[in-house]
Design a protein around this motif. Structure first.
Motif, PDB file in Angstrom:
ATOM      1  N   PRO A 152       0.997  -1.232   0.019  1.00 52.01           N
ATOM      2  CA  PRO A 152      -0.096  -0.054   0.013  1.00 52.01           C
ATOM      3  C   PRO A 152       0.827   1.110   0.065  1.00 52.01           C
ATOM      4  N   GLU A 153       0.525   2.265  -0.989  1.00 46.94           N
ATOM      5  CA  GLU A 153       1.097   3.408  -1.011  1.00 46.94           C
ATOM      6  C   GLU A 153       2.445   3.536  -1.393  1.00 46.94           C
ATOM      7  N   GLN A 154       2.922   2.282  -1.960  1.00 48.31           N
ATOM      8  CA  GLN A 154       4.266   1.936  -2.568  1.00 48.31           C
ATOM      9  C   GLN A 154       4.420   1.670  -3.955  1.00 48.31           C
ATOM     10  N   THR A 155       3.570   0.588  -4.261  1.00 49.29           N
ATOM     11  CA  THR A 155       3.150   0.071  -5.447  1.00 49.29           C
ATOM     12  C   THR A 155       2.013   0.204  -5.953  1.00 49.29           C
ATOM     13  N   ALA A 156       1.016   0.391  -4.919  1.00 54.89           N
ATOM     14  CA  ALA A 156      -0.633   0.681  -5.686  1.00 54.89           C
ATOM     15  C   ALA A 156      -1.436   1.157  -4.474  1.00 54.89           C
ATOM     16  N   LEU A 157      -2.234   1.798  -4.718  1.00 56.47           N
ATOM     17  CA  LEU A 157      -3.453   2.039  -3.770  1.00 56.47           C
ATOM     18  C   LEU A 157      -4.344   1.025  -3.666  1.00 56.47           C
ATOM     19  N   LEU A 158      -4.489   0.727  -2.212  1.00 53.63           N
ATOM     20  CA  LEU A 158      -5.446  -0.282  -1.794  1.00 53.63           C
ATOM     21  C   LEU A 158      -6.803   0.197  -1.250  1.00 53.63           C
ATOM     22  N   VAL A 159      -7.894  -0.382  -1.782  1.00 50.50           N
ATOM     23  CA  VAL A 159      -9.030   0.046  -1.261  1.00 50.50           C
ATOM     24  C   VAL A 159     -10.032  -1.020  -0.827  1.00 50.50           C
ATOM     25  N   PRO A 160     -11.001  -0.756   0.073  1.00 50.67           N
ATOM     26  CA  PRO A 160     -11.827  -1.875   0.471  1.00 50.67           C
ATOM     27  C   PRO A 160     -12.664  -2.181  -0.930  1.00 50.67           C
ATOM     28  N   PRO A 161     -12.973  -3.544  -0.956  1.00 51.92           N
ATOM     29  CA  PRO A 161     -13.226  -3.892  -2.456  1.00 51.92           C
ATOM     30  C   PRO A 161     -14.640  -3.369  -2.618  1.00 51.92           C
ATOM     31  N   ARG A 162     -15.460  -3.395  -1.754  1.00 54.62           N
ATOM     32  CA  ARG A 162     -17.147  -3.300  -1.972  1.00 54.62           C
ATOM     33  C   ARG A 162     -17.219  -1.741  -1.531  1.00 54.62           C
ATOM     34  N   ASP A 163     -16.459  -0.958  -1.252  1.00 56.90           N
ATOM     35  CA  ASP A 163     -16.704   0.634  -1.105  1.00 56.90           C
ATOM     36  C   ASP A 163     -16.518   1.393  -2.353  1.00 56.90           C
ATOM     37  N   VAL A 164     -17.440   1.365  -3.240  1.00 53.26           N
ATOM     38  CA  VAL A 164     -17.472   2.046  -4.503  1.00 53.26           C
ATOM     39  C   VAL A 164     -16.774   3.477  -4.292  1.00 53.26           C
ATOM     40  N   GLU A 165     -17.570   4.083  -3.209  1.00 53.24           N
ATOM     41  CA  GLU A 165     -17.006   5.723  -3.010  1.00 53.24           C
ATOM     42  C   GLU A 165     -15.484   5.825  -2.836  1.00 53.24           C
ATOM     43  N   ALA A 166     -14.896   4.656  -2.505  1.00 54.54           N
ATOM     44  CA  ALA A 166     -13.651   4.613  -2.183  1.00 54.54           C
ATOM     45  C   ALA A 166     -12.704   4.416  -3.277  1.00 54.54           C
ATOM     46  N   TRP A 167     -13.191   3.815  -4.396  1.00 48.85           N
ATOM     47  CA  TRP A 167     -12.467   3.520  -5.473  1.00 48.85           C
ATOM     48  C   TRP A 167     -12.468   4.881  -6.283  1.00 48.85           C
ATOM     49  N   VAL A 168     -13.630   5.597  -6.217  1.00 52.51           N
ATOM     50  CA  VAL A 168     -13.841   7.028  -7.005  1.00 52.51           C
ATOM     51  C   VAL A 168     -12.695   7.919  -6.215  1.00 52.51           C
ATOM     52  N   ALA A 169     -12.871   7.838  -4.914  1.00 53.83           N
ATOM     53  CA  ALA A 169     -11.892   8.876  -4.193  1.00 53.83           C
ATOM     54  C   ALA A 169     -10.458   8.381  -4.588  1.00 53.83           C
ATOM     55  N   ALA A 170      -9.838   7.317  -4.714  1.00 54.75           N
ATOM     56  CA  ALA A 170      -8.493   6.904  -5.094  1.00 54.75           C
ATOM     57  C   ALA A 170      -8.405   7.198  -6.384  1.00 54.75           C
ATOM     58  N   VAL A 171      -9.136   7.271  -7.548  1.00 51.13           N
ATOM     59  CA  VAL A 171      -8.721   7.724  -8.747  1.00 51.13           C
ATOM     60  C   VAL A 171      -8.723   9.296  -8.660  1.00 51.13           C
ATOM     61  N   ARG A 172      -9.654   9.703  -8.010  1.00 52.03           N
ATOM     62  CA  ARG A 172      -9.599  11.220  -7.916  1.00 52.03           C
ATOM     63  C   ARG A 172      -8.388  11.714  -6.999  1.00 52.03           C
ATOM     64  N   ARG A 173      -7.970  11.121  -6.164  1.00 54.91           N
ATOM     65  CA  ARG A 173      -6.644  11.365  -5.625  1.00 54.91           C
ATOM     66  C   ARG A 173      -5.357  11.147  -6.757  1.00 54.91           C
ATOM     67  N   LEU A 174      -5.331  10.315  -7.374  1.00 49.57           N
ATOM     68  CA  LEU A 174      -4.160  10.086  -8.424  1.00 49.57           C
ATOM     69  C   LEU A 174      -4.436  11.181  -9.393  1.00 49.57           C
ATOM     70  N   ARG A 175      -5.456  11.821  -9.920  1.00 52.58           N
ATOM     71  CA  ARG A 175      -5.789  12.769 -10.650  1.00 52.58           C
ATOM     72  C   ARG A 175      -5.230  14.224  -9.988  1.00 52.58           C
ATOM     73  N   GLN A 176      -5.522  14.067  -8.926  1.00 51.82           N
ATOM     74  CA  GLN A 176      -5.138  15.334  -8.175  1.00 51.82           C
ATOM     75  C   GLN A 176      -3.549  15.349  -7.559  1.00 51.82           C
ATOM     76  N   ALA A 177      -2.937  14.230  -7.635  1.00 57.28           N
ATOM     77  CA  ALA A 177      -1.502  14.163  -7.213  1.00 57.28           C
ATOM     78  C   ALA A 177      -0.880  13.510  -8.256  1.00 57.28           C
ATOM     79  N   PRO A 178      -0.342  14.065  -9.414  1.00 58.80           N
ATOM     80  CA  PRO A 178       0.369  13.378 -10.287  1.00 58.80           C
ATOM     81  C   PRO A 178       1.546  12.779  -9.906  1.00 58.80           C
ATOM     82  N   SER A 179       2.313  13.383  -9.112  1.00 59.62           N
ATOM     83  CA  SER A 179       3.514  12.935  -8.667  1.00 59.62           C
ATOM     84  C   SER A 179       3.564  11.453  -7.917  1.00 59.62           C
TER      85      SER A 179
END
Length: 359
Positions: A296-323
């Motif tokens: 986690p946080e090193q080679t991937a972002l890991l999220v609770p599988p069933r939490d759809v909003e967590a998936w949306v938030a994880a992709v949003r985080r990547l979009r907001q933090a290109p580095s």
């Protein structure tokens, strides 16, 4: 090819069906051969219209492999006729290896010592069949067990298998297939492309993809999925040789496996290792079997599988933090060589006691 093979590998993968078991079998055998170990691979006979050379090319195999077909390896015959017909050849082989529990049972019935690669552990250990396998393993007829994940190994140990005679060998990837995939471009995150390759079902995260398709700027494509989702572009399944090109079109990779998949506790999906080789930021389900590979946080972002909003938030985080996205993408690509088919083969050879040549 003449002479006794170092490994005689018995499988039941159908050559005319490009499924994960065939990909893994050919990848591992090619890895053995690259390391200087001669393999004789037996599969069920294939239809006349299927050419071995064409199938090998489709799978990306560059070496000439010794692949032989037998109608007696079709499951309908129970594998007994094949072993009866080829008993002397099997007995004289250097090492016998299979990933098919039913073949393992027949080899054991004939007293032929062999190694068994273990995949669907839950099904394998269910009831009397599992107890018999463990008993054969403890006696040594089934020598090494090769589970594909540490979760699978733990299930085998709990069933009574000998931990010292097991080697965990996750699935792998052919790195050369992904050599042409472009470097990750953080500039693409303003309108990220998300590509899902393979079956698209609720157990494989269709709800997650549907939710992301509704996000501003996200372009979601399903390649080979059966389910039609609003906002998701559907593309028919493509030949295996075209799969890396679809990863090249992808900016964020999702691995939304759900706990409802029957093999969730013991799986090692090839798609995981393809994702590493593609060198893209990965968002994956926080499942123990994926944590075996991903940090986690090193080679991937890991999220609770069933939490759809967590998936949306994880992709949003990547979009907001290109580095962050670039760092994850680079770390994934650096990790991939540890899971090449050659690396997998090398670990197995060491476990079963065969010397590794230069290849």
């Amino acid at each position: 090819m003449a002479g006794r093979p170092d490994i005689l590998y018995l499988g039941r993968s159908r050559l005319h069906r490009s499924r994960a078991n065939l990909i893994q079998t050919f990848g591992t055998v090619e890895g053995f051969e690259e390391l200087g170990v001669r393999v004789e691979l037996w599969l069920p006979a294939w239809p006349r219209g299927v050419r071995l050379a064409d199938k090998a090319a489709e799978l990306g195999v560059s070496r000439r492999l010794d692949v032989r077909g037998s109608g007696w390896l079709h499951p309908r015959w129970g594998f007994w006729p094949f072993v009866l017909r080829h008993w002397r050849h099997l007995a004289q082989a250097g090492t016998l290896y299979t990933r098919v529990p039913e073949i393992s049972a027949v080899l054991a019935a004939f007293g032929l010592r062999h190694h068994l690669e273990v995949h669907d552990v839950a099904s394998l250990l269910d009831g009397r069949r599992g107890r018999r396998l463990v008993a054969r393993h403890r006696r040594g007829t089934v020598d090494m067990l090769i589970p594909i994940s540490h979760g699978a190994r733990q299930a085998l140990v709990e069933a009574g298998a000998v931990g010292e005679r097991m080697h965990v060998a996750p699935s792998g990837v052919r790195l050369s297939d992904f050599a042409g995939v472009s470097r990750f471009d953080p500039g693409r995150l303003a309108r990220p492309r998300i590509v899902h390759i393979g079956r698209l079902t609720p157990e494989r995260g269709s709800r997650v993809l549907a939710a992301l398709a509704g996000q501003d700027g996200c372009e979601v494509t399903a390649v080979g999925g059966e389910e039609s989702l609003p906002g998701v572009r559907n593309v028919p399944m493509v030949p295996l040789r075209e799969v890396p090109a679809w990863y090249d079109r992808c900016d964020v990779i999702l691995l939304p496996y759900q706990p409802e998949i029957g093999t969730a506790a013991t799986m090692s999906p090839i798609k995981l290792f393809e994702s590493l080789a593609a060198g893209r930021p990965i968002v994956a389900s926080d499942l123990p079997t994926l944590r075996e590979i991903l940090t986690p946080e090193q080679t991937a972002l890991l999220v609770p599988p069933r939490d759809v909003e967590a998936w949306v938030a994880a992709v949003r985080r990547l979009r907001q933090a290109p580095s962050l996205a670039a760092r994850l993408a680079g770390a994934a690509r650096e990790l991939a060589p540890a899971y090449s088919w050659r690396a997998r083969a090398q670990g197995i050879l060491k476990a079963i006691g065969l010397p590794v040549g230069e290849g």
